[in-house]
Design a protein around this motif. Structure first.
Motif, mmCIF file in Angstrom:
data_model
loop_
_atom_site.group_PDB
_atom_site.id
_atom_site.type_symbol
_atom_site.label_atom_id
_atom_site.label_comp_id
_atom_site.label_asym_id
_atom_site.label_seq_id
_atom_site.Cartn_x
_atom_site.Cartn_y
_atom_site.Cartn_z
ATOM 1 N N ASN A 94 0.696 -1.665 0.117
ATOM 2 C CA ASN A 94 -0.295 0.260 -0.392
ATOM 3 C C ASN A 94 0.805 1.179 0.039
ATOM 4 O O ASN A 94 1.884 1.391 0.661
ATOM 5 N N CYS A 95 0.495 1.859 -0.951
ATOM 6 C CA CYS A 95 1.399 3.196 -0.698
ATOM 7 C C CYS A 95 0.323 4.381 -0.959
ATOM 8 O O CYS A 95 -0.782 4.124 -1.526
ATOM 9 N N THR A 96 0.742 5.732 -0.886
ATOM 10 C CA THR A 96 0.255 7.446 -1.447
ATOM 11 C C THR A 96 0.946 7.637 -1.930
ATOM 12 O O THR A 96 1.943 6.372 -3.514
ATOM 13 N N VAL A 97 0.227 8.464 -3.070
ATOM 14 C CA VAL A 97 0.752 9.097 -4.587
ATOM 15 C C VAL A 97 2.150 10.012 -4.413
ATOM 16 O O VAL A 97 2.692 9.060 -5.454
ATOM 17 N N MET B 111 -3.199 7.078 -11.668
ATOM 18 C CA MET B 111 -3.203 6.858 -10.346
ATOM 19 C C MET B 111 -5.031 6.320 -10.379
ATOM 20 O O MET B 111 -5.400 5.356 -10.271
ATOM 21 N N GLN B 112 -5.455 7.649 -11.058
ATOM 22 C CA GLN B 112 -6.872 7.754 -11.482
ATOM 23 C C GLN B 112 -7.283 7.294 -11.900
ATOM 24 O O GLN B 112 -8.210 6.272 -11.731
ATOM 25 N N VAL C 20 -6.254 -0.508 -9.588
ATOM 26 C CA VAL C 20 -5.768 -0.474 -8.549
ATOM 27 C C VAL C 20 -7.051 0.261 -7.574
ATOM 28 O O VAL C 20 -8.292 0.072 -8.273
ATOM 29 N N THR C 21 -6.904 -0.342 -5.782
ATOM 30 C CA THR C 21 -7.941 0.197 -5.443
ATOM 31 C C THR C 21 -7.669 1.356 -4.165
ATOM 32 O O THR C 21 -6.258 1.480 -4.612
ATOM 33 N N ARG C 22 -8.721 2.790 -4.115
ATOM 34 C CA ARG C 22 -8.305 3.309 -3.054
ATOM 35 C C ARG C 22 -8.836 3.584 -1.796
ATOM 36 O O ARG C 22 -10.244 3.047 -2.011
ATOM 37 N N HIS D 112 -4.482 9.725 0.267
ATOM 38 C CA HIS D 112 -5.682 8.710 -0.646
ATOM 39 C C HIS D 112 -3.968 7.027 -0.089
ATOM 40 O O HIS D 112 -3.161 7.696 -0.408
ATOM 41 N N ILE D 113 -4.809 6.477 -0.278
ATOM 42 C CA ILE D 113 -3.843 5.095 -0.019
ATOM 43 C C ILE D 113 -4.402 3.761 -0.834
ATOM 44 O O ILE D 113 -5.255 3.771 -1.343
ATOM 45 N N TYR D 114 -3.055 3.749 -2.318
ATOM 46 C CA TYR D 114 -3.151 3.065 -3.461
ATOM 47 C C TYR D 114 -2.979 1.742 -2.842
ATOM 48 O O TYR D 114 -1.472 1.132 -2.341
ATOM 49 N N SER D 115 -3.568 0.428 -3.808
ATOM 50 C CA SER D 115 -2.812 -0.413 -3.149
ATOM 51 C C SER D 115 -3.379 -1.626 -4.718
ATOM 52 O O SER D 115 -4.748 -1.293 -5.539
#
Length: 122
Positions: free
Chosen positions: A21-24, A46-47, A55-57, A64-67
Protein backbone atom coordinates in the motif's frame (compact mmCIF):
# COMPACT_ATOMS: atom_id res chain seq x y z
CA UNK A 1 -10.17 -11.24 -16.96
CA UNK A 2 -7.92 -9.84 -19.67
CA UNK A 3 -5.81 -7.06 -18.17
CA UNK A 4 -4.91 -4.18 -20.47
CA UNK A 5 -2.22 -1.92 -19.11
CA UNK A 6 0.07 0.73 -20.51
CA UNK A 7 3.80 0.71 -19.81
CA UNK A 8 3.38 3.54 -17.28
CA UNK A 9 0.58 1.67 -15.52
CA UNK A 10 2.79 -1.42 -15.29
CA UNK A 11 5.54 0.67 -13.72
CA UNK A 12 3.08 1.88 -11.06
CA UNK A 13 1.83 -1.66 -10.46
CA UNK A 14 5.45 -2.84 -10.04
CA UNK A 15 5.90 -0.29 -7.23
CA UNK A 16 2.66 -1.38 -5.55
CA UNK A 17 3.52 -5.08 -5.87
CA UNK A 18 6.96 -4.45 -4.39
CA UNK A 19 6.05 -1.97 -1.65
CA UNK A 20 2.42 -2.79 -0.90
CA UNK A 21 0.00 0.00 0.00
CA UNK A 22 1.31 3.44 -1.01
CA UNK A 23 0.31 7.06 -1.33
CA UNK A 24 0.65 8.77 -4.71
CA UNK A 25 3.70 10.61 -3.31
CA UNK A 26 5.40 7.33 -2.35
CA UNK A 27 4.76 5.84 -5.80
CA UNK A 28 5.94 9.04 -7.48
CA UNK A 29 9.17 9.12 -5.44
CA UNK A 30 9.91 5.51 -6.38
CA UNK A 31 9.24 6.14 -10.08
CA UNK A 32 11.38 9.30 -10.01
CA UNK A 33 14.44 7.21 -9.17
CA UNK A 34 14.47 5.87 -12.74
CA UNK A 35 12.80 8.51 -14.92
CA UNK A 36 11.56 12.07 -15.02
CA UNK A 37 7.87 12.33 -14.27
CA UNK A 38 5.65 14.94 -12.71
CA UNK A 39 3.67 14.28 -9.54
CA UNK A 40 0.41 15.30 -11.23
CA UNK A 41 1.09 12.81 -14.03
CA UNK A 42 1.48 10.01 -11.47
CA UNK A 43 -1.69 11.17 -9.68
CA UNK A 44 -3.70 11.24 -12.92
CA UNK A 45 -2.43 7.80 -13.98
CA UNK A 46 -3.36 6.31 -10.62
CA UNK A 47 -6.84 7.87 -10.83
CA UNK A 48 -7.28 6.33 -14.29
CA UNK A 49 -6.01 2.99 -12.97
CA UNK A 50 -8.58 3.20 -10.18
CA UNK A 51 -11.33 3.81 -12.74
CA UNK A 52 -10.08 0.79 -14.76
CA UNK A 53 -10.07 -1.42 -11.65
CA UNK A 54 -6.30 -1.93 -11.64
CA UNK A 55 -5.84 -0.36 -8.19
CA UNK A 56 -8.01 0.16 -5.15
CA UNK A 57 -8.08 3.39 -3.16
CA UNK A 58 -8.70 3.88 0.54
CA UNK A 59 -9.96 7.45 0.87
CA UNK A 60 -10.92 7.25 4.55
CA UNK A 61 -7.98 9.48 5.51
CA UNK A 62 -6.87 12.81 4.04
CA UNK A 63 -4.10 11.07 2.10
CA UNK A 64 -5.44 8.36 -0.17
CA UNK A 65 -3.76 4.96 0.01
CA UNK A 66 -3.57 2.87 -3.14
CA UNK A 67 -2.98 -0.85 -3.56
CA UNK A 68 -2.82 -3.17 -6.55
CA UNK A 69 -6.20 -4.71 -7.38
CA UNK A 70 -4.65 -7.21 -9.80
CA UNK A 71 -1.98 -9.76 -8.97
CA UNK A 72 1.45 -9.71 -10.53
CA UNK A 73 1.09 -13.34 -11.73
CA UNK A 74 -2.30 -12.70 -13.35
CA UNK A 75 -1.00 -9.56 -15.06
CA UNK A 76 2.07 -11.42 -16.34
CA UNK A 77 -0.13 -14.25 -17.64
CA UNK A 78 -2.40 -11.81 -19.46
CA UNK A 79 0.56 -9.93 -21.00
CA UNK A 80 2.25 -13.15 -22.14
CA UNK A 81 -0.98 -14.47 -23.69
CA UNK A 82 -1.41 -11.19 -25.57
CA UNK A 83 2.23 -11.30 -26.73
CA UNK A 84 1.95 -14.90 -27.90
CA UNK A 85 -1.24 -14.18 -29.81
CA UNK A 86 -0.15 -10.88 -31.39
CA UNK A 87 3.60 -11.19 -31.94
CA UNK A 88 4.07 -14.93 -32.28
CA UNK A 89 0.86 -15.95 -34.09
CA UNK A 90 -0.20 -18.16 -31.20
CA UNK A 91 3.09 -20.06 -30.91
CA UNK A 92 4.40 -20.30 -27.35
CA UNK A 93 7.41 -22.22 -28.68
CA UNK A 94 8.40 -19.28 -30.90
CA UNK A 95 8.20 -16.96 -27.88
CA UNK A 96 10.41 -19.25 -25.78
CA UNK A 97 12.97 -19.72 -28.56
CA UNK A 98 13.09 -15.97 -29.18
CA UNK A 99 13.55 -15.27 -25.47
CA UNK A 100 16.27 -17.88 -25.00
CA UNK A 101 18.00 -16.93 -28.23
CA UNK A 102 18.34 -13.27 -27.24
CA UNK A 103 18.66 -13.43 -23.47
CA UNK A 104 21.54 -15.07 -21.61
CA UNK A 105 19.91 -17.48 -19.20
CA UNK A 106 21.85 -18.64 -16.15
CA UNK A 107 22.55 -22.32 -15.52
CA UNK A 108 19.95 -22.20 -12.72
CA UNK A 109 17.34 -20.74 -15.09
CA UNK A 110 18.09 -23.40 -17.73
CA UNK A 111 17.80 -26.15 -15.08
CA UNK A 112 14.48 -24.67 -13.91
CA UNK A 113 13.18 -24.58 -17.50
CA UNK A 114 14.27 -28.20 -18.07
CA UNK A 115 12.53 -29.33 -14.87
CA UNK A 116 9.37 -27.48 -15.91
CA UNK A 117 9.41 -29.08 -19.37
CA UNK A 118 9.89 -32.56 -17.89
CA UNK A 119 6.52 -32.20 -16.19
CA UNK A 120 4.92 -32.21 -19.64
CA UNK A 121 6.72 -35.39 -20.72
CA UNK A 122 5.18 -37.39 -17.89
Amino acid sequence: MNIKTTESELEILQVLWQKGNCTVRQVHEELSKNKESGYTTTLKLMQIMHDKGLVTRDSSAKTHIYSAAVSEKHTQKSAVEKMINTLFKGSAADLVMQALGHHKASKEEIDEIKAYLQKFDK
